[in-house]
Scaffold this motif. Structure first.
Motif, PDB file in Angstrom:
ATOM      1  N   TYR A 195       0.857  -1.188  -0.167  1.00 28.11           N
ATOM      2  CA  TYR A 195      -0.140  -0.070  -0.046  1.00 28.11           C
ATOM      3  C   TYR A 195       0.929   1.220   0.119  1.00 28.11           C
ATOM      4  CZ  TYR A 195      -3.142   3.626   1.438  1.00 28.11           C
ATOM      5  OH  TYR A 195      -3.832   4.926   1.380  1.00 28.11           O
ATOM      6  N   ARG A 196       1.765   1.190   1.016  1.00 33.19           N
ATOM      7  CA  ARG A 196       2.891   2.333   0.850  1.00 33.19           C
ATOM      8  C   ARG A 196       3.418   2.449  -0.598  1.00 33.19           C
ATOM      9  NH1 ARG A 196       6.808   1.714   3.290  1.00 33.19           N
ATOM     10  NH2 ARG A 196       6.692  -0.068   4.642  1.00 33.19           N
ATOM     11  N   GLN A 197       3.964   1.484  -0.823  1.00 37.60           N
ATOM     12  CA  GLN A 197       4.413   1.720  -2.682  1.00 37.60           C
ATOM     13  C   GLN A 197       3.669   2.210  -3.284  1.00 37.60           C
ATOM     14  OE1 GLN A 197       5.870  -2.358  -2.989  1.00 37.60           O
ATOM     15  NE2 GLN A 197       7.722  -1.682  -2.163  1.00 37.60           N
ATOM     16  N   SER A 198       2.394   2.001  -3.156  1.00 34.95           N
ATOM     17  CA  SER A 198       1.217   2.383  -4.154  1.00 34.95           C
ATOM     18  C   SER A 198       1.208   3.867  -3.872  1.00 34.95           C
ATOM     19  CB  SER A 198      -0.102   1.802  -4.021  1.00 34.95           C
ATOM     20  OG  SER A 198      -0.815   2.020  -3.030  1.00 34.95           O
ATOM     21  N   GLN A 199       1.378   4.512  -2.867  1.00 34.86           N
ATOM     22  CA  GLN A 199       1.241   5.786  -2.402  1.00 34.86           C
ATOM     23  C   GLN A 199       2.421   6.615  -2.659  1.00 34.86           C
ATOM     24  OE1 GLN A 199      -2.090   7.003  -1.705  1.00 34.86           O
ATOM     25  NE2 GLN A 199      -2.394   4.853  -2.631  1.00 34.86           N
ATOM     26  N   THR A 200       3.488   6.006  -3.146  1.00 35.06           N
ATOM     27  CA  THR A 200       4.996   6.733  -3.217  1.00 35.06           C
ATOM     28  C   THR A 200       5.271   6.727  -1.861  1.00 35.06           C
ATOM     29  OG1 THR A 200       4.152   8.801  -3.543  1.00 35.06           O
ATOM     30  CG2 THR A 200       4.473   7.342  -5.601  1.00 35.06           C
ATOM     31  N   GLN A 201       4.964   6.351  -0.687  1.00 34.93           N
ATOM     32  CA  GLN A 201       5.413   6.507   0.539  1.00 34.93           C
ATOM     33  C   GLN A 201       6.611   5.191   0.794  1.00 34.93           C
ATOM     34  OE1 GLN A 201       1.886   6.119   2.951  1.00 34.93           O
ATOM     35  NE2 GLN A 201       1.124   7.987   2.252  1.00 34.93           N
ATOM     36  N   ALA A 213      -2.977   2.162   7.528  1.00 30.71           N
ATOM     37  CA  ALA A 213      -3.054   1.481   5.948  1.00 30.71           C
ATOM     38  C   ALA A 213      -4.472   0.858   5.816  1.00 30.71           C
ATOM     39  CB  ALA A 213      -1.926   0.404   5.969  1.00 30.71           C
ATOM     40  N   ASN A 271      -7.091   3.556   5.677  1.00 32.48           N
ATOM     41  CA  ASN A 271      -6.801   4.331   4.135  1.00 32.48           C
ATOM     42  C   ASN A 271      -7.201   3.159   2.805  1.00 32.48           C
ATOM     43  OD1 ASN A 271      -6.102   7.154   4.759  1.00 32.48           O
ATOM     44  ND2 ASN A 271      -4.120   6.140   5.275  1.00 32.48           N
ATOM     45  N   CYS A 297      -2.916  -0.378  -6.865  1.00 32.29           N
ATOM     46  CA  CYS A 297      -2.504   0.562  -8.193  1.00 32.29           C
ATOM     47  C   CYS A 297      -2.714  -0.232  -9.668  1.00 32.29           C
ATOM     48  CB  CYS A 297      -1.415   1.322  -8.027  1.00 32.29           C
ATOM     49  SG  CYS A 297       0.248   0.608  -8.159  1.00 32.29           S
TER      50      CYS A 297
END
Length: 211
Positions: free
Chosen positions: A139-145, A159, A162, A211
């Motif tokens: 999830y963080r990778q999909s949000q560029t976090q 996570a 959201n 994504c």
């Protein structure tokens, strides 16, 4: 009463050691519906199966390594930026108390007595292996976090909230939060929004795609 044949039903299960046991969360149509805790794998299996779930997602290795100190899926996850524990051969695991929880997970898979995901289809009800850290990381990778912030509890809650606009008031500890994330992975299987790591030889690991 629920019509079990017209709704999607997903169960996520967090596996601990013998004393900690199993924490489970049920989703009906992608939303929280119930939760359950037991140290008895057969009690947990009975609770889950009364709902006739389409997919049960479990945070525990579905197999031991056949050849060495890790499985194909675990190495693939690490290559994709998802840190995870490595599962050795059964013989190696029997020499360390650290892997007691893996054997406890094996007891649960046996108690559930359902087919494992075959790498191709969710046409029949099945079990999948997933894990909350990988879900959170994806999830963080999909949000560029790229870098996480806060402690594990804060990150997982964030996570979960959201990903699904999740009502977390029923999730009273990190184990139920992790079980809910596993249920999210099961939901994504039914929507065909997943990444599949590993192979049939030493097990598939399923992570949702965001994504």
């Amino acid at each position: 009463m629920l019509d079990l044949h017209t709704v999607s039903r997903a169960v996520g299960i967090d596996v601990g050691g013998v004393k900690k046991g199993y924490h489970a969360v049920l989703h009906i149509n992608q939303r929280y519906h119930a939760h359950f805790h037991s140290t008895d794998p057969y009690a947990l299996a009975e609770w889950a199966q009364q709902f006739e779930p389409n997919v049960i997602a479990i945070d525990a290795p579905s197999m031991f390594s056949l050849k060495g100190g890790s499985r194909t899926g675990e190495r693939d996850l690490v290559k994709n930026g998802m840190r995870c524990f490595y599962t050795p051969t059964r013989a190696a695991a029997e020499k360390s108390r650290f892997y007691d929880w893996v054997f406890n997970g094996e007891r649960l898979y046996q108690a559930l007595a359902m087919p494992h995901f075959d790498g191709h289809s969710f046409a029949q009800a099945c079990l999948i292996e997933t894990f909350p850290h990988g879900i959170e990381t994806a999830y963080r990778q999909s949000q560029t976090q790229v870098k996480p912030s806060g402690n594990k509890l804060t990150r997982r809650l964030s996570a979960l909230a959201n990903i699904t606009a999740y009502d977390t008031q029923h999730l009273t500890n990190i184990d139920f939060i992790d079980a809910a994330l596993c249920a999210v992975a099961a939901d994504h299987c039914l929507a065909d929004r997943i990444s599949i790591y590993g192979c049939s030889e030493d097990g598939f690991i399923i992570i949702p795609r965001f994504c």
